[in-house]
Write an enzyme that holds these catalytic residues in place. Structure first.
Site, PDB file in Angstrom:
ATOM      1  N   GLY A  21     145.091  73.108  43.541  1.00 32.48           N
ATOM      2  CA  GLY A  21     144.605  71.923  44.250  1.00 32.48           C
ATOM      3  C   GLY A  21     144.962  70.658  43.505  1.00 32.48           C
ATOM      4  O   GLY A  21     145.161  70.679  42.280  1.00 32.48           O
ATOM      5  N   GLN A  67     144.282  61.989  40.889  1.00 31.61           N
ATOM      6  CA  GLN A  67     145.109  62.603  39.841  1.00 31.61           C
ATOM      7  C   GLN A  67     146.531  62.063  39.839  1.00 31.61           C
ATOM      8  O   GLN A  67     147.265  62.238  38.869  1.00 31.61           O
ATOM      9  CB  GLN A  67     145.135  64.133  40.006  1.00 31.61           C
ATOM     10  CG  GLN A  67     143.800  64.801  39.725  1.00 31.61           C
ATOM     11  CD  GLN A  67     143.892  66.295  39.881  1.00 31.61           C
ATOM     12  OE1 GLN A  67     143.761  66.809  40.980  1.00 31.61           O
ATOM     13  NE2 GLN A  67     144.133  67.009  38.787  1.00 31.61           N
ATOM     14  N   CYS A 113     142.408  72.637  35.402  1.00 33.31           N
ATOM     15  CA  CYS A 113     142.728  71.436  36.175  1.00 33.31           C
ATOM     16  C   CYS A 113     144.087  70.923  35.722  1.00 33.31           C
ATOM     17  O   CYS A 113     144.385  70.925  34.525  1.00 33.31           O
ATOM     18  CB  CYS A 113     141.658  70.381  35.925  1.00 33.31           C
ATOM     19  SG  CYS A 113     141.958  68.809  36.750  1.00 33.31           S
ATOM     20  N   LEU A 114     144.900  70.472  36.670  1.00 32.62           N
ATOM     21  CA  LEU A 114     146.233  69.976  36.324  1.00 32.62           C
ATOM     22  C   LEU A 114     146.167  68.746  35.420  1.00 32.62           C
ATOM     23  O   LEU A 114     147.137  68.426  34.741  1.00 32.62           O
ATOM     24  CB  LEU A 114     147.028  69.655  37.601  1.00 32.62           C
ATOM     25  CG  LEU A 114     147.411  70.871  38.451  1.00 32.62           C
ATOM     26  CD1 LEU A 114     148.062  70.417  39.752  1.00 32.62           C
ATOM     27  CD2 LEU A 114     148.334  71.811  37.690  1.00 32.62           C
ATOM     28  N   HIS A 127     135.860  71.688  43.433  1.00 24.92           N
ATOM     29  CA  HIS A 127     136.558  71.050  42.307  1.00 24.92           C
ATOM     30  C   HIS A 127     137.284  69.774  42.762  1.00 24.92           C
ATOM     31  O   HIS A 127     137.159  68.717  42.132  1.00 24.92           O
ATOM     32  CB  HIS A 127     137.549  72.067  41.714  1.00 24.92           C
ATOM     33  CG  HIS A 127     138.387  71.550  40.572  1.00 24.92           C
ATOM     34  ND1 HIS A 127     138.335  72.070  39.306  1.00 24.92           N
ATOM     35  CD2 HIS A 127     139.313  70.552  40.524  1.00 24.92           C
ATOM     36  CE1 HIS A 127     139.180  71.411  38.524  1.00 24.92           C
ATOM     37  NE2 HIS A 127     139.797  70.490  39.245  1.00 24.92           N
ATOM     38  N   GLU A 128     137.998  69.871  43.884  1.00 31.52           N
ATOM     39  CA  GLU A 128     138.767  68.705  44.351  1.00 31.52           C
ATOM     40  C   GLU A 128     137.835  67.605  44.875  1.00 31.52           C
ATOM     41  O   GLU A 128     138.098  66.414  44.663  1.00 31.52           O
ATOM     42  CB  GLU A 128     139.774  69.126  45.430  1.00 31.52           C
ATOM     43  CG  GLU A 128     140.797  70.171  44.997  1.00 31.52           C
ATOM     44  CD  GLU A 128     141.468  69.875  43.668  1.00 31.52           C
ATOM     45  OE1 GLU A 128     141.679  68.697  43.342  1.00 31.52           O
ATOM     46  OE2 GLU A 128     141.762  70.838  42.933  1.00 31.52           O
ATOM     47  N   HIS A 181     136.603  65.527  42.133  1.00 34.35           N
ATOM     48  CA  HIS A 181     137.573  64.508  41.693  1.00 34.35           C
ATOM     49  C   HIS A 181     137.391  63.207  42.476  1.00 34.35           C
ATOM     50  O   HIS A 181     137.546  62.113  41.929  1.00 34.35           O
ATOM     51  CB  HIS A 181     139.007  65.001  41.905  1.00 34.35           C
ATOM     52  CG  HIS A 181     139.560  65.815  40.773  1.00 34.35           C
ATOM     53  ND1 HIS A 181     139.647  65.349  39.492  1.00 34.35           N
ATOM     54  CD2 HIS A 181     140.067  67.080  40.746  1.00 34.35           C
ATOM     55  CE1 HIS A 181     140.183  66.288  38.712  1.00 34.35           C
ATOM     56  NE2 HIS A 181     140.440  67.354  39.451  1.00 34.35           N
TER      57      HIS A 181
END
Ligand code: NI
Length: 156
Positions: free
Chosen positions: A46, A51, A88-89, A130-131, A134
């Site tokens: 995701g 981000q 997480c990226l 999670h997203e 953000h």
């Protein structure tokens, strides 16, 4: 399409709350197309707009059940509980156990502004939570109950 730079957790943009999308125009479509390419290029599950430096309520994801775009997502209902490893990226090399709802029902708009509702479970539910975090300026690191040694993961 173009790859966008994924910001590191240290960037203060990632701690800011995102604004709703109100224009479903070509600029949004370009952002979504770029985010999709960036997500797959990074081999992630995701990606949320902050981000890539855009403070709008947009995320894209694919947990192996197909690609999906969430614009202005709202969690409607959650139930159950699951504890699993999350990453997480924006936090390369950091992995930890996070407890999330097992089932999540949300509504969101597609790239044309049409609302849809979807119920997901397991990893998909974890990714939605999670997203959506953000978009509120929250990163999973604050929810970690136990850190994972990277070498432990390589064995999997
Ligand atoms: Ni993330």
């Amino acid at each position: 399409m173009a790859l966008r730079t994924i910001l590191n957790k240290r960037d203060e943009i990632l701690s800011k709350k995102c604004r709703p999308v109100d224009k479903f125009d070509s600029k949004l479509h370009t952002l979504l197309d770029d985010m999709k390419e960036t997500l797959y290029n990074a081999d992630g599950a995701g990606l949320a707009a902050p981000q890539v430096g855009i403070l709008r309520r947009v995320c894209v994801m694919d947990v192996g059940e197909g690609y999906i775009e969430l614009i202005n997502p709202e969690i409607i209902e959650t139930s159950g509980e699951q504890t699993g490893v999350e990453g997480c990226l924006s936090c390369p090399g950091e992995w930890g156990y996070v407890t999330r709802p097992m089932n999540v029902t949300f509504k969101a708009q597609d790239r044309f502004g049409n609302w849809y509702e979807k119920s997901v479970e397991g990893l998909f539910a974890r990714c939605v939570m999670h997203e959506c975090d953000h978009l509120e300026g929250k990163i999973f690191l604050d929810l970690v109950t136990r850190w994972v040694d990277p070498e432990e993961l390589e064995d999997k």
